[in-house]
Write a protein that holds these residues in place. Structure first.
Motif, PDB file in Angstrom:
ATOM      1  N   ILE A  31      44.220 -58.179  76.457  1.00 41.28           N
ATOM      2  CA  ILE A  31      42.957 -58.734  76.217  1.00 41.28           C
ATOM      3  C   ILE A  31      41.444 -58.300  77.558  1.00 41.28           C
ATOM      4  O   ILE A  31      42.168 -57.823  78.694  1.00 41.28           O
ATOM      5  CB  ILE A  31      42.972 -60.193  77.203  1.00 41.28           C
ATOM      6  CG1 ILE A  31      44.332 -61.063  75.651  1.00 41.28           C
ATOM      7  CG2 ILE A  31      42.108 -61.243  77.322  1.00 41.28           C
ATOM      8  CD1 ILE A  31      44.384 -61.849  76.053  1.00 41.28           C
ATOM      9  N   THR A  32      40.561 -57.288  77.387  1.00 42.60           N
ATOM     10  CA  THR A  32      39.823 -56.478  78.364  1.00 42.60           C
ATOM     11  C   THR A  32      38.779 -57.375  78.685  1.00 42.60           C
ATOM     12  O   THR A  32      38.343 -58.284  77.490  1.00 42.60           O
ATOM     13  CB  THR A  32      39.489 -55.617  77.228  1.00 42.60           C
ATOM     14  OG1 THR A  32      40.611 -54.821  76.993  1.00 42.60           O
ATOM     15  CG2 THR A  32      38.854 -54.557  78.115  1.00 42.60           C
ATOM     16  N   SER A  33      38.555 -57.409  79.271  1.00 42.72           N
ATOM     17  CA  SER A  33      37.022 -58.261  80.147  1.00 42.72           C
ATOM     18  C   SER A  33      36.490 -57.130  81.028  1.00 42.72           C
ATOM     19  O   SER A  33      37.028 -56.542  80.728  1.00 42.72           O
ATOM     20  CB  SER A  33      37.758 -59.626  80.718  1.00 42.72           C
ATOM     21  OG  SER A  33      38.290 -59.276  81.966  1.00 42.72           O
ATOM     22  N   VAL A  34      35.023 -57.626  81.172  1.00 42.33           N
ATOM     23  CA  VAL A  34      34.296 -57.009  81.547  1.00 42.33           C
ATOM     24  C   VAL A  34      33.530 -57.623  83.062  1.00 42.33           C
ATOM     25  O   VAL A  34      33.717 -58.676  83.199  1.00 42.33           O
ATOM     26  CB  VAL A  34      32.603 -56.709  80.603  1.00 42.33           C
ATOM     27  CG1 VAL A  34      32.386 -55.852  81.333  1.00 42.33           C
ATOM     28  CG2 VAL A  34      32.839 -55.865  79.309  1.00 42.33           C
ATOM     29  N   ILE A  35      33.863 -56.709  83.729  1.00 42.71           N
ATOM     30  CA  ILE A  35      33.499 -56.860  85.421  1.00 42.71           C
ATOM     31  C   ILE A  35      32.096 -55.935  85.387  1.00 42.71           C
ATOM     32  O   ILE A  35      31.715 -54.508  85.733  1.00 42.71           O
ATOM     33  CB  ILE A  35      34.410 -56.228  86.276  1.00 42.71           C
ATOM     34  CG1 ILE A  35      35.564 -56.579  86.372  1.00 42.71           C
ATOM     35  CG2 ILE A  35      33.866 -56.728  87.817  1.00 42.71           C
ATOM     36  CD1 ILE A  35      36.729 -56.406  86.755  1.00 42.71           C
ATOM     37  N   THR A  36      31.065 -57.191  85.299  1.00 42.80           N
ATOM     38  CA  THR A  36      29.539 -56.444  85.619  1.00 42.80           C
ATOM     39  C   THR A  36      28.942 -57.357  85.850  1.00 42.80           C
ATOM     40  O   THR A  36      28.899 -58.443  85.782  1.00 42.80           O
ATOM     41  CB  THR A  36      29.197 -55.617  84.044  1.00 42.80           C
ATOM     42  OG1 THR A  36      27.664 -55.619  84.668  1.00 42.80           O
ATOM     43  CG2 THR A  36      29.050 -56.569  82.966  1.00 42.80           C
ATOM     44  N   ASP A  37      27.847 -57.444  86.449  1.00 47.52           N
ATOM     45  CA  ASP A  37      26.121 -58.061  87.173  1.00 47.52           C
ATOM     46  C   ASP A  37      24.808 -58.116  86.149  1.00 47.52           C
ATOM     47  O   ASP A  37      24.451 -58.368  87.233  1.00 47.52           O
ATOM     48  CB  ASP A  37      26.393 -57.907  88.793  1.00 47.52           C
ATOM     49  CG  ASP A  37      27.198 -59.319  89.374  1.00 47.52           C
ATOM     50  OD1 ASP A  37      28.321 -59.604  88.472  1.00 47.52           O
ATOM     51  OD2 ASP A  37      27.938 -58.489  90.107  1.00 47.52           O
ATOM     52  N   ASN A  38      26.150 -56.767  85.652  1.00 43.41           N
ATOM     53  CA  ASN A  38      23.722 -56.006  84.965  1.00 43.41           C
ATOM     54  C   ASN A  38      23.565 -56.630  83.728  1.00 43.41           C
ATOM     55  O   ASN A  38      22.704 -56.261  82.800  1.00 43.41           O
ATOM     56  CB  ASN A  38      24.129 -54.341  84.900  1.00 43.41           C
ATOM     57  CG  ASN A  38      24.149 -53.698  86.411  1.00 43.41           C
ATOM     58  OD1 ASN A  38      24.723 -55.392  87.703  1.00 43.41           O
ATOM     59  ND2 ASN A  38      24.090 -52.637  86.543  1.00 43.41           N
ATOM     60  N   SER A  41      25.056 -61.865  79.670  1.00 38.83           N
ATOM     61  CA  SER A  41      26.485 -62.600  79.426  1.00 38.83           C
ATOM     62  C   SER A  41      27.228 -61.424  78.242  1.00 38.83           C
ATOM     63  O   SER A  41      27.283 -59.870  78.863  1.00 38.83           O
ATOM     64  CB  SER A  41      25.586 -63.130  77.750  1.00 38.83           C
ATOM     65  OG  SER A  41      26.102 -62.235  76.772  1.00 38.83           O
ATOM     66  N   LYS A  42      28.859 -61.446  78.711  1.00 37.39           N
ATOM     67  CA  LYS A  42      29.914 -60.342  78.531  1.00 37.39           C
ATOM     68  C   LYS A  42      31.128 -61.711  77.037  1.00 37.39           C
ATOM     69  O   LYS A  42      30.933 -63.056  77.659  1.00 37.39           O
ATOM     70  CB  LYS A  42      29.851 -59.881  79.339  1.00 37.39           C
ATOM     71  CG  LYS A  42      30.539 -60.974  80.280  1.00 37.39           C
ATOM     72  CD  LYS A  42      30.784 -60.301  81.909  1.00 37.39           C
ATOM     73  CE  LYS A  42      31.451 -60.990  83.356  1.00 37.39           C
ATOM     74  NZ  LYS A  42      30.397 -60.684  84.346  1.00 37.39           N
ATOM     75  N   SER A  43      31.916 -60.571  76.300  1.00 39.73           N
ATOM     76  CA  SER A  43      32.661 -61.348  75.848  1.00 39.73           C
ATOM     77  C   SER A  43      33.994 -60.077  76.145  1.00 39.73           C
ATOM     78  O   SER A  43      34.105 -59.257  75.723  1.00 39.73           O
ATOM     79  CB  SER A  43      32.855 -61.733  74.623  1.00 39.73           C
ATOM     80  OG  SER A  43      32.325 -61.540  74.445  1.00 39.73           O
ATOM     81  N   ALA A  44      35.163 -61.187  76.581  1.00 40.18           N
ATOM     82  CA  ALA A  44      36.372 -60.337  75.773  1.00 40.18           C
ATOM     83  C   ALA A  44      36.989 -59.750  74.586  1.00 40.18           C
ATOM     84  O   ALA A  44      36.347 -60.770  73.790  1.00 40.18           O
ATOM     85  CB  ALA A  44      37.385 -61.067  76.771  1.00 40.18           C
ATOM     86  N   GLY A  45      37.616 -58.887  74.139  1.00 42.45           N
ATOM     87  CA  GLY A  45      38.168 -58.620  73.501  1.00 42.45           C
ATOM     88  C   GLY A  45      39.979 -58.140  73.152  1.00 42.45           C
ATOM     89  O   GLY A  45      40.456 -58.215  74.062  1.00 42.45           O
ATOM     90  N   THR A  46      40.595 -58.994  71.902  1.00 47.25           N
ATOM     91  CA  THR A  46      41.811 -58.285  71.863  1.00 47.25           C
ATOM     92  C   THR A  46      42.444 -57.307  70.890  1.00 47.25           C
ATOM     93  O   THR A  46      41.052 -56.830  70.235  1.00 47.25           O
ATOM     94  CB  THR A  46      42.432 -60.062  71.378  1.00 47.25           C
ATOM     95  OG1 THR A  46      42.008 -60.944  72.190  1.00 47.25           O
ATOM     96  CG2 THR A  46      44.005 -59.404  71.657  1.00 47.25           C
ATOM     97  N   LYS A  73      38.232 -53.405  73.299  1.00 45.35           N
ATOM     98  CA  LYS A  73      37.496 -53.929  72.503  1.00 45.35           C
ATOM     99  C   LYS A  73      36.269 -55.406  74.023  1.00 45.35           C
ATOM    100  O   LYS A  73      37.524 -56.028  74.309  1.00 45.35           O
ATOM    101  CB  LYS A  73      37.293 -55.124  71.234  1.00 45.35           C
ATOM    102  CG  LYS A  73      38.074 -54.662  70.215  1.00 45.35           C
ATOM    103  CD  LYS A  73      37.852 -55.570  68.849  1.00 45.35           C
ATOM    104  CE  LYS A  73      38.827 -54.595  67.692  1.00 45.35           C
ATOM    105  NZ  LYS A  73      38.829 -55.739  67.133  1.00 45.35           N
ATOM    106  N   PHE A  74      34.922 -55.172  73.992  1.00 47.27           N
ATOM    107  CA  PHE A  74      34.758 -55.990  74.536  1.00 47.27           C
ATOM    108  C   PHE A  74      33.306 -56.315  74.201  1.00 47.27           C
ATOM    109  O   PHE A  74      32.888 -55.026  73.272  1.00 47.27           O
ATOM    110  CB  PHE A  74      34.695 -56.008  76.161  1.00 47.27           C
ATOM    111  CG  PHE A  74      34.434 -54.611  76.453  1.00 47.27           C
ATOM    112  CD1 PHE A  74      33.054 -54.545  76.959  1.00 47.27           C
ATOM    113  CD2 PHE A  74      35.255 -53.276  76.930  1.00 47.27           C
ATOM    114  CE1 PHE A  74      32.790 -53.409  77.708  1.00 47.27           C
ATOM    115  CE2 PHE A  74      34.633 -52.605  76.921  1.00 47.27           C
ATOM    116  CZ  PHE A  74      32.908 -52.347  77.488  1.00 47.27           C
ATOM    117  N   THR A  79      19.880 -60.752  77.944  1.00 47.56           N
ATOM    118  CA  THR A  79      18.583 -61.858  76.945  1.00 47.56           C
ATOM    119  C   THR A  79      17.068 -60.576  77.233  1.00 47.56           C
ATOM    120  O   THR A  79      17.053 -59.564  77.767  1.00 47.56           O
ATOM    121  CB  THR A  79      18.562 -62.547  77.787  1.00 47.56           C
ATOM    122  OG1 THR A  79      19.949 -62.916  78.814  1.00 47.56           O
ATOM    123  CG2 THR A  79      17.566 -63.083  77.718  1.00 47.56           C
ATOM    124  N   GLY A  80      17.272 -60.636  75.828  1.00 49.64           N
ATOM    125  CA  GLY A  80      15.962 -60.166  74.762  1.00 49.64           C
ATOM    126  C   GLY A  80      15.949 -58.540  74.956  1.00 49.64           C
ATOM    127  O   GLY A  80      14.682 -57.784  73.879  1.00 49.64           O
TER     128      GLY A  80
END
Length: 187
Positions: A31-38, A41-46, A73-74, A79-80
């Motif tokens: 289960i891959t999640s992303v660590i980012t502030d830039n 939104s972000k979502s994890a993938g399996t 996967k992630f 926005t925009g």
């Protein structure tokens, strides 16, 4: 009589060697999640992985090496601007040092471990309608986890904290991977 003693000695040595070095296949789900502030939104993938492992046992301690293939996967979006879905696959190499915390006799043991993981993404797919997105091919991670050995089976949970910034464009993308694996020891 000499042949009998030699055969007995070889059987004892082979049994001791089987307890000292163990190897086998390993299958995992990631289960891959992303660590980012830039990104907004972000979502994890399996996804999945498979590897071969070799373990050297030294009383309460052990060392393990793994080599295989894994996929991740992630998705990140801004926005925009749009959304980008990453599908990554490639070589996976891991070195682990561990401690056997709770011995379960001949049944197995409960383990605690730390280590290092290196991934080389040979297959990078970035699904984005905008333009080409550069992506770092090598990823280094520190890992920590717990595991249980039951007879010849190994069951592990590990968390891989990515050290490498995978986006060379100036934004920061690092991975955080939760990995569940099941292995089988031939020896």
């Amino acid at each position: 009589m000499k042949k009998f003693f030699l055969a007995t000695f070889l059987c004892i040595c082979a049994n001791g060697f089987a307890q000292f070095i163990q190897f086998g296949p390993q299958f995992s789900t990631n289960i891959t999640s992303v660590i980012t502030d830039n990104f907004s939104s972000k979502s994890a993938g399996t996804d999945y992985g498979f590897a071969g492992f070799a373990r050297v046992n030294l009383a309460l301690f052990y060392a393990q090496g793994e080599f295989g293939y894994s996929q991740s996967k992630f998705t990140v979006s801004q926005t925009g601007i749009g959304e980008t879905e990453y599908e990554l696959g490639g070589t996976d190499a891991t070195l682990i040092a561990g401690l056997k915390l709770v011995p379960l006799g001949k049944l197995g043991n409960v383990r605690l471990f730390i280590g290092y993981n290196w991934k080389n993404f040979s297959d990078i797919k970035a699904n984005n309608n905008l333009n080409y997105i550069a992506f770092e091919r090598n990823n280094s991670s520190f890992l920590g986890g717990v595991g249980v050995d039951l007879w010849r089976f190994t069951v592990d949970y590990r968390y891989l904290a990515g050290l490498t910034d995978l986006d060379p464009s100036g934004r920061s993308i690092k991975t955080g991977i939760s990995n569940f694996s099941v292995g089988f020891k031939f020896l």
